[in-house]
Scaffold this motif. Sequence first.
Motif, PDB file in Angstrom:
ATOM      1  N   SER A 332      39.329  41.511  50.706  1.00  0.00           N
ATOM      2  CA  SER A 332      40.753  41.877  50.716  1.00  0.00           C
ATOM      3  C   SER A 332      41.572  41.148  49.646  1.00  0.00           C
ATOM      4  O   SER A 332      42.793  41.034  49.766  1.00  0.00           O
ATOM      5  N   SER A 333      40.903  40.677  48.594  1.00  0.00           N
ATOM      6  CA  SER A 333      41.639  39.999  47.518  1.00  0.00           C
ATOM      7  C   SER A 333      42.286  40.991  46.559  1.00  0.00           C
ATOM      8  O   SER A 333      43.063  40.584  45.695  1.00  0.00           O
ATOM      9  N   GLY A 334      41.947  42.277  46.683  1.00  0.00           N
ATOM     10  CA  GLY A 334      42.554  43.289  45.825  1.00  0.00           C
ATOM     11  C   GLY A 334      41.700  43.692  44.636  1.00  0.00           C
ATOM     12  O   GLY A 334      42.220  44.201  43.641  1.00  0.00           O
ATOM     13  N   LYS A 335      40.370  43.501  44.740  1.00  0.00           N
ATOM     14  CA  LYS A 335      39.496  43.832  43.608  1.00  0.00           C
ATOM     15  C   LYS A 335      39.517  45.321  43.286  1.00  0.00           C
ATOM     16  O   LYS A 335      39.483  45.717  42.115  1.00  0.00           O
ATOM     17  N   SER A 336      39.547  46.178  44.310  1.00  0.00           N
ATOM     18  CA  SER A 336      39.553  47.624  44.060  1.00  0.00           C
ATOM     19  C   SER A 336      40.825  48.050  43.342  1.00  0.00           C
ATOM     20  O   SER A 336      40.787  48.844  42.391  1.00  0.00           O
ATOM     21  N   TYR A 337      41.961  47.538  43.787  1.00  0.00           N
ATOM     22  CA  TYR A 337      43.223  47.842  43.106  1.00  0.00           C
ATOM     23  C   TYR A 337      43.199  47.294  41.681  1.00  0.00           C
ATOM     24  O   TYR A 337      43.651  47.954  40.730  1.00  0.00           O
ATOM     25  N   TYR A 338      42.701  46.077  41.529  1.00  0.00           N
ATOM     26  CA  TYR A 338      42.648  45.457  40.205  1.00  0.00           C
ATOM     27  C   TYR A 338      41.791  46.294  39.255  1.00  0.00           C
ATOM     28  O   TYR A 338      42.193  46.575  38.122  1.00  0.00           O
ATOM     29  N   LEU A 339      40.599  46.715  39.711  1.00  0.00           N
ATOM     30  CA  LEU A 339      39.697  47.477  38.857  1.00  0.00           C
ATOM     31  C   LEU A 339      40.293  48.834  38.506  1.00  0.00           C
ATOM     32  O   LEU A 339      40.213  49.290  37.354  1.00  0.00           O
ATOM     33  N   ALA A 340      40.901  49.501  39.485  1.00  0.00           N
ATOM     34  CA  ALA A 340      41.511  50.806  39.218  1.00  0.00           C
ATOM     35  C   ALA A 340      42.646  50.684  38.207  1.00  0.00           C
ATOM     36  O   ALA A 340      42.765  51.493  37.278  1.00  0.00           O
ATOM     37  N   ALA A 341      43.487  49.659  38.367  1.00  0.00           N
ATOM     38  CA  ALA A 341      44.602  49.460  37.432  1.00  0.00           C
ATOM     39  C   ALA A 341      44.092  49.059  36.052  1.00  0.00           C
ATOM     40  O   ALA A 341      44.629  49.494  35.025  1.00  0.00           O
ATOM     41  N   LEU A 342      43.038  48.238  36.020  1.00  0.00           N
ATOM     42  CA  LEU A 342      42.474  47.806  34.739  1.00  0.00           C
ATOM     43  C   LEU A 342      41.963  48.996  33.941  1.00  0.00           C
ATOM     44  O   LEU A 342      42.270  49.136  32.747  1.00  0.00           O
ATOM     45  N   LEU A 343      41.174  49.852  34.564  1.00  0.00           N
ATOM     46  CA  LEU A 343      40.617  51.005  33.860  1.00  0.00           C
ATOM     47  C   LEU A 343      41.712  51.943  33.378  1.00  0.00           C
ATOM     48  O   LEU A 343      41.638  52.505  32.281  1.00  0.00           O
ATOM     49  N   GLN A 345      44.791  51.107  32.568  1.00  0.00           N
ATOM     50  CA  GLN A 345      45.521  50.497  31.467  1.00  0.00           C
ATOM     51  C   GLN A 345      44.678  50.421  30.193  1.00  0.00           C
ATOM     52  O   GLN A 345      45.200  50.584  29.086  1.00  0.00           O
ATOM     53  N   LEU A 346      43.364  50.170  30.341  1.00  0.00           N
ATOM     54  CA  LEU A 346      42.501  50.144  29.158  1.00  0.00           C
ATOM     55  C   LEU A 346      42.486  51.506  28.473  1.00  0.00           C
ATOM     56  O   LEU A 346      42.503  51.594  27.233  1.00  0.00           O
ATOM     57  N   GLU A 347      42.460  52.563  29.255  1.00  0.00           N
ATOM     58  CA  GLU A 347      42.442  53.910  28.689  1.00  0.00           C
ATOM     59  C   GLU A 347      43.697  54.180  27.875  1.00  0.00           C
ATOM     60  O   GLU A 347      43.662  54.925  26.886  1.00  0.00           O
ATOM     61  N   HIS A 619      49.938  42.009  32.772  1.00  0.00           N
ATOM     62  CA  HIS A 619      48.836  41.241  32.146  1.00  0.00           C
ATOM     63  C   HIS A 619      47.454  41.706  32.630  1.00  0.00           C
ATOM     64  O   HIS A 619      46.498  40.922  32.570  1.00  0.00           O
ATOM     65  N   ILE A 620      47.337  42.935  33.075  1.00  0.00           N
ATOM     66  CA  ILE A 620      46.107  43.368  33.740  1.00  0.00           C
ATOM     67  C   ILE A 620      44.926  43.431  32.777  1.00  0.00           C
ATOM     68  O   ILE A 620      43.770  43.213  33.156  1.00  0.00           O
ATOM     69  N   CYS A 621      45.179  43.714  31.499  1.00  0.00           N
ATOM     70  CA  CYS A 621      44.092  43.850  30.517  1.00  0.00           C
ATOM     71  C   CYS A 621      43.723  42.538  29.838  1.00  0.00           C
ATOM     72  O   CYS A 621      42.669  42.458  29.186  1.00  0.00           O
ATOM     73  N   ASP A 622      44.568  41.524  29.952  1.00  0.00           N
ATOM     74  CA  ASP A 622      44.367  40.296  29.166  1.00  0.00           C
ATOM     75  C   ASP A 622      42.996  39.652  29.389  1.00  0.00           C
ATOM     76  O   ASP A 622      42.319  39.286  28.416  1.00  0.00           O
ATOM     77  N   LEU A 627      37.577  38.553  27.095  1.00  0.00           N
ATOM     78  CA  LEU A 627      36.121  38.578  27.205  1.00  0.00           C
ATOM     79  C   LEU A 627      35.508  39.408  26.073  1.00  0.00           C
ATOM     80  O   LEU A 627      34.510  39.008  25.455  1.00  0.00           O
ATOM     81  N   LEU A 628      36.098  40.562  25.785  1.00  0.00           N
ATOM     82  CA  LEU A 628      35.579  41.412  24.710  1.00  0.00           C
ATOM     83  C   LEU A 628      35.719  40.745  23.346  1.00  0.00           C
ATOM     84  O   LEU A 628      34.864  40.920  22.473  1.00  0.00           O
ATOM     85  N   SER A 629      36.776  39.985  23.150  1.00  0.00           N
ATOM     86  CA  SER A 629      36.931  39.287  21.871  1.00  0.00           C
ATOM     87  C   SER A 629      35.840  38.247  21.692  1.00  0.00           C
ATOM     88  O   SER A 629      35.458  37.925  20.558  1.00  0.00           O
ATOM     89  N   ARG A 630      35.342  37.709  22.789  1.00  0.00           N
ATOM     90  CA  ARG A 630      34.231  36.764  22.746  1.00  0.00           C
ATOM     91  C   ARG A 630      32.907  37.486  22.487  1.00  0.00           C
ATOM     92  O   ARG A 630      32.042  36.990  21.773  1.00  0.00           O
ATOM     93  N   LEU A 631      32.747  38.657  23.088  1.00  0.00           N
ATOM     94  CA  LEU A 631      31.459  39.360  23.057  1.00  0.00           C
ATOM     95  C   LEU A 631      31.354  40.363  21.921  1.00  0.00           C
ATOM     96  O   LEU A 631      30.267  40.573  21.365  1.00  0.00           O
ATOM     97  N   GLU A 632      32.458  41.017  21.586  1.00  0.00           N
ATOM     98  CA  GLU A 632      32.463  42.069  20.567  1.00  0.00           C
ATOM     99  C   GLU A 632      33.603  41.814  19.581  1.00  0.00           C
ATOM    100  O   GLU A 632      34.584  42.563  19.532  1.00  0.00           O
ATOM    101  N   PRO A 633      33.483  40.756  18.779  1.00  0.00           N
ATOM    102  CA  PRO A 633      34.608  40.415  17.881  1.00  0.00           C
ATOM    103  C   PRO A 633      34.892  41.453  16.820  1.00  0.00           C
ATOM    104  O   PRO A 633      35.993  41.479  16.261  1.00  0.00           O
TER     105      PRO A 633
END
Length: 639
Positions: A332-343, A345-347, A619-622, A627-633
């Motif tokens: 119940s920490s809100g992972k599902s909401y976080y993931l849905a909002a993240l995807l 916003q990334l799009e 700040h949902i995408c930050d 992480l991507l800047s570390r992995l895929e510069p």
Amino acid sequence: MSSSTLYIFDCLSGKLRASQGDLVSIGKSRDNTVRADMDADIAGSFSRKRNFYTFFPQRSIGAYTVNGTEQTASSELLPNKLYLFTAAMGCFICWYGDEDNMPNFSSYNLQAWYLYDKPNKAWHGPYAFRQLATASASLPTDCLATFEGLDRSAFYLKNLLPIISSRYPIAAASKKQKPAEANLPPIPPEAAVRQACEAVGCDVPDTAATRPMRSAHRHEPPSAAQSAPSAEQPARDIDPEHGELLCPVCWQRFTLADIMNIASHPDLRGDSLLGEDAMQRFWATSFNDKGQALDAKGVPCTDFACPHCRRRLPAFFLKLRQRIFSIVGAPSSGKSYYLAALLQQLEQSLPREYGLTFRDADPTCNAIINDMRKRLFSASSPEEAYLTKTDLEGALYETLPRHGRMTRLPKPFIYTISGIGSDESPTGLVFYDNAGEHFEPGRNSEDSPGAQHVAVADGLCFLFDPTVNPDFRRMLKDVNDPQLQNACRTIDQQSTILTEMEVRIKTLLNLAPQERIRTPFAFIIGKCDTWQHLLEGGPLLPASENGRILQHNIDANSERLRRFLFGLHPSICTTVEAISSDVRYFAASAFGTPPVEFTDTDNSTKRIGPDPAHLSPIHICDPTLWLLSRLEPTLIPSL
């Protein structure tokens, strides 16, 4: 990118590392600037002076090669040139220079190696790396070895054979045997041949007769009477710890030669492990002119399956360099909401701010999370936007074989990012929506391995819920947020789950208690719309600008958030920093505004859900962009 950035691509693990340091060490030890797949703890160091780097080898590694030439002393690396190294049973590629001349590392495909017999102008392949020794049995010792995407460069096979022998002794022992046709991958299409020819600077063959081949003859499509795979093939003993491919479902490794095909003909329904409703899985022995496997009825097959769990692999799996992101959090920490909002916003943000496409790589498997996104951002009421709890046995899981038993595993959600209009191979992003209970102590076992992806993840996230933490709640007693009243009935298990995460990672990776991983770890203090007014020093600095990550701002924000969290709950910070040596702290909110209470019309139950009229994630995408800047510069550059 600055001209002083040194890029090192590990040809065994597929990992790309970038450094702007004056002294860059490389080796298998975690203490190195660049950790590479090789035998030596420290193989050597790259030292920068003026406009070039010099590689100084450790005396203990003996001879090494650079672009096919054996060396024992130091070697100079000039800018804008590609250098192919074999050293200490490892092979890697180095480059630095102007951004306009930078190699297209994202197009490198280590699943497709080719051998070139220059005297006979004959190509062979594609092969998995471990197959090169066996495949070269009848070839000259000076033949060249390259892989898809490596432009006009190649290793000498003779320099790779000791590495193959060290990593895959069985493959090396069978070098003198004729390769078995049934174990080799399909003949590549003309485009792959053309790319391989260009890699070593030879002419492209004009006819199909000179295409890369496994042996002196080519497969013809079988007739119905002679079609290849039988309904039952002998099981293979495949080492789940080794191989260049990683299944995003069961997290076990395998080679290109071990990948399975999925039958297409409707009569071939019924798999020995998956049951009578599943299409048959098999190892292909016959192919058509397009290189597609043919099932027992002679029908071309386009789908692949993992040889361990037998789950269908995502489309273009062999063309993607996948990056696994593990999001951990309490129930119940809100992972599902976080993931849905993240995807969501990334799009929207990746095309506008970074010139990148964000695409659905597997619409069938992503249907559940895409439905969550639609419900959250298209709803007209809190009841419509409300997402049900991620149950342990819910629709987000599937039952598959793993280590000889049927287990429940979370379905991966896979998306791709690539440059808009680019011909480069895209990068796959893999996410999971685990039930928080899977991270509780005692849940990790062979019967319930659902969160073991944390040990193979390329990036880690922990979503911390401040509304269930007693120290946060005392500071927020005057805030009007229904989560705070509801959370008082919830026991805060977050410190325990974080400790369990540490134990699980170190146990699976066989690390000592004091060792830390180097995987980038984003610790996210969620629901920041509720508590950010408590943070001294004003608003957080922007994490990105003009399509670049502002690393200095992220570091400054991280330090402020760490001081704030440490003052409330110091053991959280110490546990996080005992897991990884690369940690940053972030604040985020999936809603951007407090949720509201509503009554469920189905059963008159009081619930808490987002107000869709005021959704505005903060700040949902930050964390993911960092992480991507570390992995895929090369995709997400930073300043």
